[in-house]
Design a protein around this motif. Structure first.
Motif, PDB file in Angstrom:
ATOM      1  N   UNK A  97      33.236 -11.761   6.676  1.00 25.30           N
ATOM      2  CA  UNK A  97      32.101 -12.657   6.916  1.00 25.30           C
ATOM      3  C   UNK A  97      31.828 -13.590   5.747  1.00 25.30           C
ATOM      4  N   UNK A  98      31.981 -13.097   4.535  1.00 23.14           N
ATOM      5  CA  UNK A  98      31.619 -13.893   3.363  1.00 23.14           C
ATOM      6  C   UNK A  98      32.734 -14.796   2.863  1.00 23.14           C
ATOM      7  N   UNK A  99      33.990 -14.417   3.119  1.00 23.95           N
ATOM      8  CA  UNK A  99      35.099 -15.201   2.564  1.00 23.95           C
ATOM      9  C   UNK A  99      36.029 -15.781   3.629  1.00 23.95           C
ATOM     10  N   UNK A 100      35.991 -15.251   4.827  1.00 27.11           N
ATOM     11  CA  UNK A 100      36.921 -15.673   5.862  1.00 27.11           C
ATOM     12  C   UNK A 100      38.276 -15.007   5.759  1.00 27.11           C
ATOM     13  N   UNK A 101      38.461 -14.137   4.762  1.00 23.83           N
ATOM     14  CA  UNK A 101      39.727 -13.419   4.618  1.00 23.83           C
ATOM     15  C   UNK A 101      39.840 -12.335   5.689  1.00 23.83           C
TER      16      UNK A 101
END
Length: 118
Positions: A97-101
């Motif tokens: 959610x925070x990095x898209x990784x």
């Protein structure tokens, strides 16, 4: 050491230390987890992270995919399999959610159990 990708009008770089800090905070939110433990890896110490936030965590990022190894100390009385599964889910979800990784693996190593104080 940094994850780079092209987005929109420029480049985005996410340091592994940032991913490790997200993992640390996420794991600490799970009931039964007391602390992260283990030895700090040199690749996790940088301007965005701190030894306290990334102790016991190793992050590998390759082609927008991440793998996390984390060592935790648990509180006595909690189910190790259930708590570990919650840690894995929370870390994977938070990083995504925070990095898209995409998080392929979250390996949880139980380094200790804190016994109740008499």
């Amino acid at each position: 050491m940094e994850n780079e990708r092209e987005e929109g009008i420029g480049e985005i770089q996410i340091a592994n230390e940032v991913v490790a800090a997200i993992a640390s905070i996420s794991a600490s939110e799970i009931e039964g987890v007391i602390t992260m433990s283990g030895n700090i890896k040199n690749e996790l110490v940088g301007r965005f992270g701190s030894k306290k936030n990334t102790k016991g965590i190793k992050v590998t990022v390759d082609d927008n995919e991440a793998e996390v190894d984390i060592e935790i100390t648990m509180k006595y009385g909690y189910s190790i399999p259930e708590t570990s599964a919650k840690v894995q889910d929370r870390i994977a979800q938070s990083i995504n959610e925070m990095t898209g990784l995409k998080v392929n693996r979250v390996n949880v190593n139980i380094a200790g159990v804190e016994l109740p104080k008499d």
